[in-house]
Scaffold this motif. Sequence first.
Motif, PDB file in Angstrom:
ATOM      1  N   ALA A 219      -1.365 -14.568  10.148  1.00  0.00           N
ATOM      2  CA  ALA A 219      -0.256 -14.359  11.071  1.00  0.00           C
ATOM      3  C   ALA A 219       0.672 -13.291  10.498  1.00  0.00           C
ATOM      4  O   ALA A 219       1.327 -12.565  11.225  1.00  0.00           O
ATOM      5  N   ARG A 220       0.730 -13.187   9.164  1.00  0.00           N
ATOM      6  CA  ARG A 220       1.560 -12.151   8.564  1.00  0.00           C
ATOM      7  C   ARG A 220       0.864 -11.645   7.300  1.00  0.00           C
ATOM      8  O   ARG A 220       0.003 -12.293   6.744  1.00  0.00           O
ATOM      9  N   MET A 221       1.232 -10.478   6.913  1.00  0.00           N
ATOM     10  CA  MET A 221       0.605  -9.934   5.731  1.00  0.00           C
ATOM     11  C   MET A 221       1.672  -9.766   4.660  1.00  0.00           C
ATOM     12  O   MET A 221       2.717  -9.191   4.896  1.00  0.00           O
ATOM     13  N   SER A 222       1.389 -10.324   3.479  1.00  0.00           N
ATOM     14  CA  SER A 222       2.376 -10.137   2.402  1.00  0.00           C
ATOM     15  C   SER A 222       1.983  -8.878   1.631  1.00  0.00           C
ATOM     16  O   SER A 222       0.811  -8.624   1.390  1.00  0.00           O
ATOM     17  N   SER A 223       2.975  -8.125   1.276  1.00  0.00           N
ATOM     18  CA  SER A 223       2.636  -6.883   0.563  1.00  0.00           C
ATOM     19  C   SER A 223       2.535  -7.162  -0.934  1.00  0.00           C
ATOM     20  O   SER A 223       3.345  -7.858  -1.507  1.00  0.00           O
ATOM     21  N   VAL A 224       1.503  -6.642  -1.509  1.00  0.00           N
ATOM     22  CA  VAL A 224       1.268  -6.847  -2.934  1.00  0.00           C
ATOM     23  C   VAL A 224       1.544  -5.510  -3.618  1.00  0.00           C
ATOM     24  O   VAL A 224       0.936  -4.510  -3.273  1.00  0.00           O
ATOM     25  N   THR A 225       2.432  -5.517  -4.599  1.00  0.00           N
ATOM     26  CA  THR A 225       2.749  -4.228  -5.226  1.00  0.00           C
ATOM     27  C   THR A 225       1.957  -4.029  -6.520  1.00  0.00           C
ATOM     28  O   THR A 225       2.261  -3.163  -7.306  1.00  0.00           O
ATOM     29  N   ARG A 226       0.909  -4.841  -6.719  1.00  0.00           N
ATOM     30  CA  ARG A 226       0.096  -4.672  -7.911  1.00  0.00           C
ATOM     31  C   ARG A 226      -0.538  -3.273  -7.915  1.00  0.00           C
ATOM     32  O   ARG A 226      -0.935  -2.754  -6.869  1.00  0.00           O
ATOM     33  N   LEU A 227      -0.610  -2.715  -9.089  1.00  0.00           N
ATOM     34  CA  LEU A 227      -1.142  -1.360  -9.219  1.00  0.00           C
ATOM     35  C   LEU A 227      -2.632  -1.334  -8.873  1.00  0.00           C
ATOM     36  O   LEU A 227      -3.394  -2.215  -9.257  1.00  0.00           O
ATOM     37  N   LEU A 436      -3.770   4.823   1.323  1.00  0.00           N
ATOM     38  CA  LEU A 436      -3.093   5.961   1.909  1.00  0.00           C
ATOM     39  C   LEU A 436      -1.851   6.277   1.073  1.00  0.00           C
ATOM     40  O   LEU A 436      -1.029   5.397   0.825  1.00  0.00           O
ATOM     41  N   GLY A 437      -1.755   7.551   0.696  1.00  0.00           N
ATOM     42  CA  GLY A 437      -0.543   7.994   0.004  1.00  0.00           C
ATOM     43  C   GLY A 437      -0.480   7.544  -1.443  1.00  0.00           C
ATOM     44  O   GLY A 437      -1.486   7.425  -2.125  1.00  0.00           O
ATOM     45  N   GLY A 438       0.735   7.291  -1.912  1.00  0.00           N
ATOM     46  CA  GLY A 438       0.970   6.957  -3.312  1.00  0.00           C
ATOM     47  C   GLY A 438       2.264   7.597  -3.756  1.00  0.00           C
ATOM     48  O   GLY A 438       2.709   8.573  -3.156  1.00  0.00           O
ATOM     49  N   GLU A 439       2.851   7.020  -4.798  1.00  0.00           N
ATOM     50  CA  GLU A 439       4.103   7.606  -5.294  1.00  0.00           C
ATOM     51  C   GLU A 439       3.746   8.634  -6.337  1.00  0.00           C
ATOM     52  O   GLU A 439       3.004   8.345  -7.273  1.00  0.00           O
ATOM     53  N   TYR A 440       4.306   9.824  -6.167  1.00  0.00           N
ATOM     54  CA  TYR A 440       4.002  10.847  -7.161  1.00  0.00           C
ATOM     55  C   TYR A 440       4.988  10.719  -8.319  1.00  0.00           C
ATOM     56  O   TYR A 440       6.202  10.710  -8.121  1.00  0.00           O
ATOM     57  N   ASN A 441       4.453  10.574  -9.508  1.00  0.00           N
ATOM     58  CA  ASN A 441       5.288  10.506 -10.701  1.00  0.00           C
ATOM     59  C   ASN A 441       5.286  11.895 -11.343  1.00  0.00           C
ATOM     60  O   ASN A 441       4.340  12.278 -12.020  1.00  0.00           O
ATOM     61  N   ALA A 442       6.377  12.624 -11.071  1.00  0.00           N
ATOM     62  CA  ALA A 442       6.414  14.019 -11.537  1.00  0.00           C
ATOM     63  C   ALA A 442       6.457  14.097 -13.055  1.00  0.00           C
ATOM     64  O   ALA A 442       5.987  15.049 -13.658  1.00  0.00           O
ATOM     65  N   LEU A 483       4.746   4.160   7.741  1.00  0.00           N
ATOM     66  CA  LEU A 483       3.700   4.585   6.826  1.00  0.00           C
ATOM     67  C   LEU A 483       4.196   5.530   5.729  1.00  0.00           C
ATOM     68  O   LEU A 483       3.511   5.760   4.762  1.00  0.00           O
ATOM     69  N   ALA A 484       5.409   6.090   5.961  1.00  0.00           N
ATOM     70  CA  ALA A 484       5.899   7.052   4.966  1.00  0.00           C
ATOM     71  C   ALA A 484       6.404   6.307   3.730  1.00  0.00           C
ATOM     72  O   ALA A 484       6.690   5.118   3.784  1.00  0.00           O
ATOM     73  N   ASN A 485       6.496   7.052   2.648  1.00  0.00           N
ATOM     74  CA  ASN A 485       7.024   6.454   1.425  1.00  0.00           C
ATOM     75  C   ASN A 485       8.532   6.328   1.546  1.00  0.00           C
ATOM     76  O   ASN A 485       9.206   7.300   1.848  1.00  0.00           O
ATOM     77  N   PRO A 486       9.068   5.148   1.300  1.00  0.00           N
ATOM     78  CA  PRO A 486      10.519   5.015   1.316  1.00  0.00           C
ATOM     79  C   PRO A 486      11.114   5.762   0.125  1.00  0.00           C
ATOM     80  O   PRO A 486      10.442   5.981  -0.872  1.00  0.00           O
ATOM     81  N   GLN A 487      12.381   6.178   0.278  1.00  0.00           N
ATOM     82  CA  GLN A 487      13.054   6.837  -0.849  1.00  0.00           C
ATOM     83  C   GLN A 487      13.143   5.838  -2.004  1.00  0.00           C
ATOM     84  O   GLN A 487      13.535   4.698  -1.818  1.00  0.00           O
ATOM     85  N   PRO A 488      12.744   6.260  -3.210  1.00  0.00           N
ATOM     86  CA  PRO A 488      12.770   5.319  -4.326  1.00  0.00           C
ATOM     87  C   PRO A 488      14.205   4.979  -4.734  1.00  0.00           C
ATOM     88  O   PRO A 488      15.073   5.833  -4.758  1.00  0.00           O
ATOM     89  N   THR A 489      14.432   3.703  -5.013  1.00  0.00           N
ATOM     90  CA  THR A 489      15.742   3.288  -5.508  1.00  0.00           C
ATOM     91  C   THR A 489      15.808   3.628  -6.999  1.00  0.00           C
ATOM     92  O   THR A 489      14.808   4.005  -7.604  1.00  0.00           O
ATOM     93  N   GLN A 492      13.427   1.606  -8.973  1.00  0.00           N
ATOM     94  CA  GLN A 492      12.040   2.068  -8.873  1.00  0.00           C
ATOM     95  C   GLN A 492      11.814   3.324  -9.704  1.00  0.00           C
ATOM     96  O   GLN A 492      10.756   3.506 -10.283  1.00  0.00           O
ATOM     97  N   GLN A 493      12.867   4.157  -9.745  1.00  0.00           N
ATOM     98  CA  GLN A 493      12.724   5.364 -10.561  1.00  0.00           C
ATOM     99  C   GLN A 493      12.562   5.004 -12.025  1.00  0.00           C
ATOM    100  O   GLN A 493      11.744   5.594 -12.735  1.00  0.00           O
ATOM    101  N   LEU A 494      13.354   4.006 -12.457  1.00  0.00           N
ATOM    102  CA  LEU A 494      13.235   3.545 -13.838  1.00  0.00           C
ATOM    103  C   LEU A 494      11.830   2.994 -14.082  1.00  0.00           C
ATOM    104  O   LEU A 494      11.217   3.254 -15.115  1.00  0.00           O
ATOM    105  N   GLN A 495      11.348   2.228 -13.093  1.00  0.00           N
ATOM    106  CA  GLN A 495      10.004   1.666 -13.221  1.00  0.00           C
ATOM    107  C   GLN A 495       8.968   2.770 -13.356  1.00  0.00           C
ATOM    108  O   GLN A 495       8.008   2.643 -14.094  1.00  0.00           O
TER     109      GLN A 495
END
Lengths: 632, 313
Positions: A219-227, A436-442, A483-489, A492-495
């Motif tokens: 009925a709902r999908m939980s998001s998993v942030t595991r790498l 799809l996508g991914g966070e780019y770690n510059a 679907l877009a990447n949210p602005q990192p807080t 998250q930047q520290l992470q």
Amino acid sequence: MVRIDTLLSLLASGIALFGLLPVIPYLDRPLLLLGLAAVVIGPWSDRRGRHLLGRLPATLFAIAGLSFYALQALQITRDEIATPVVHALVVLLIVRLLSPKESRDYLQIFVLGLFVLAGSSLLNLSIVFIIDLVLLIFAVTIGLVLLTVYVTDPALALPRQELFKTLRVALILPVVSLLLMLIFFTILPRTRHPLWNFLNPAAQATAGLSEVVQPGAFARMSSVTRLAFRAETGSLPPEELYWRVLVLNQPQGNRWHRVDPPDTGSSRLEGGQLVQVTLYPEPRQDRSLISLDRTMQLSGIRHRQTADHMFMARSALTHRYSIEVTARLGAALHQLDPVSRSFYLTLPDQISPRVRAVAAQIVAQHPDLDTRRRALADFFRNQDLAYAETDLAGGDDPVDDFLFDKQRGYCEFFASSYVTLARLAGIPARLVGGYLGGEYNALGGYYLVSEDKAHVWVEVLTANNRWVRVDPSLWANNASTALANPQPTTWQQLQRVADTFNYYWIQSVVIFDLQRQIRIFHSAGNQLRDLNPRKLPPVFWVVLAGAGLLGGSLWAVSRRTRLSPEARLIAQLRRRLGPDAAPEHLGLNELAEQTNSAAVRRFAQIYQGAIFRDRRLTPDEIAQLKALLKEI
Amino acid sequence: MTEHPRTAILTAIDTLANDYLQGKVKAIKLAMICLLSGGHLLLEDIPGLGKTTLALALSKALGLSFGRVQCTSDLLPSDITGLSIFDRNANQFEFMEGPVFNNLLLADEINRAMPKTQSALLEAMEERRVTIEGTTHNLPDPFMVIATQNPVEQVGTYPLPESQLDRFMITTGIGYPPETMEKIIIQSGSIRDSIRDITPLISHDQLLAARRVVRTDIHLSEKVTDYIYLLVSATRRHPMLLAGISTRGAISLAETARAYAFLAERDYVLPEDIKALFLPVCAHRLIPGADHETLDCKELLRSLLDETPVPLA
């Protein structure tokens, strides 16, 4: 004045903390809190001289804790035995911290701290381990040195200077052992697996990317942030970042699953932008390899390529590995031989009349496959579908429910609906699972892709026999935000920064195995063979000169320290007089006569008076001689 | 008497060198070293350079009894050791002591004596006693032989064999005095007469005390011992030599070095002392190889000194 016992009790707490850090994610919450509390309370109660646990209660508590975790270990499968063992060790550590301590108790705390840390390597191999290991080595060696003092007199207090001197000496041991570790690291063969999990691979929950697509199962999908994986490459256009893993081609009830497709002969990639990517996936159960949509070539692991352009490893992928991928972004796959259309037109058993009607209308209006595809896209856009992960469609026919009633769903709904409609309209289509996508770690220069980036899209066969990618989810009315990447807080930047370190750890340490060792030696050998001194960069010579200088000065220092003070004085004298003026076959008196210097004569008198009476120079004489040397 | 035995001896050397034996300091010193370390001296030089004068002056200044033998090919052993003569009055043989029963014996031109006589003398030198007709007579203490030989004249000589040369602690020459000194000597004539008037500068006890000090109180360090060994073993390995310096040679070097240090007012031996004595003590002990009969042993030893590092630390 610093009391040794205070120092020891602080060190014991520190060692316990360093031991606990890497196992924190695996500990039961109450035990974790108790452990952290014991780390704080331990030194405090040592200072007050009153302890929470007496000898007897401590023993009882330890026995109770041990039996509890022993029972737990008996009940659960042997895959999970590491966790109860670590728990039991932590219980013992807590008991030791909270009870009165003698020297052997301190030793026990040191050993338990090391054991807990060792236990953590059964569970995972993270960068925290090495940091903790280094800290523990320092703390334990210093602790052991202090213990030797403590044993002679528990109430001993040292003045600050004395203490620093002792600690300085104590620091030599860990520094040397760390250097040895570094050497052994490059030489010794090693495992890339967490020790216990390597022997008994635990069944990992397949959240995120799964091997079947079954819209409406939850009925709902939980998001998993595991790498999921890291991909080392430059920054790429986000609309092209489709990480392709699985192809699902056959319906079964409401589910889509994979059947090995009939061999379709040769194919060719057309167009697209060439990119190089190195992927560092997290260990996973399944053998399908992650690649970037349209991968030309994949290397770094033994694999085979299926007819539908999937890459499958030849052996299980429970260890860490890296793969190098050469891809063409946005390329189309040209199938040179005719494709088995009936295979890609197989329909689900149950299709609602509403869905059939839509397809029939499109077929009636558009004779041509390509225009049918465009009409299908228009249909999706007009339905005003929303991308959502809650309040999802369900029931017997989730496709119908999604398209016409709920009109909200996530990628699986979009993709499976599209494939159903496309096949009804006579367009060969298949589902593709991936990310799809991914966070780019510059900072680290890589994409960080977590399991919640798992995505399903569609590939359809065009009239001129080319497979092209279609992502129906993009037609959702909220696609640009969902679907877009949210602005990192900031957090998250520290992470991300923290993840950079973990990434380098995995890349340089965990992945470093026998093969790499051999490769390093091999390439070093090749480079040496092809070495042309004239072509070497100036930096090399600078570094070489620096190393030579360093080695030379080290040698000089070691020589200096090896020489007796007498020999050093004589060497200095010779240097003062110059090498030609003071040949080795001349005695000091002869030198004095030759130079006709009062200082040399006096030097000879003092020096010979000691040496040729077979006694060492006194510190006073050495001082005199040094003063004379300055005059010469 | 609280005076250090050294002071008297140094005064004696000074007096001899300045007043009587000008330009012979080196020889006087070596003779004194020889006496202090209980050895014998071989003077190798042409006649007329003051060998006899040296020995005579030394004996006078030190208050020692002096005997002299002029060696010739018909010199008999009994001419040196002495012989028993029948005393009619006592109706028994009486032993008449030969010149060897003196503290200082000058054996002039020792290489002219026949080997039998030579060996009798050398035996007395080594044993420090003489056995005649079953009776053993101890020689006086101190006892030193100053033998001379003319290195140039070879006709009618019996060169000392190497084994017997080894028994001399020191071999030295006297050499011509420096020019100014010689002119003075030429002007003032022979000093033989004035020597007779030298009064003893040292008592017998002082001399014995000094010898005791040399034997017991002068420190020979391990480093210097190493140095001696280095030098000695270098001669043994030397390709041009048939035989290097014997252990007795090394012992002599150490003992004379002690005496040298004593005279230099030190209570320890320096490598420089060894260097100073290496040639006089060791040169005559070397036996050159068959192909190097003409080898200059002194030159060879000098080169060894320049090659061997002095142990300083």
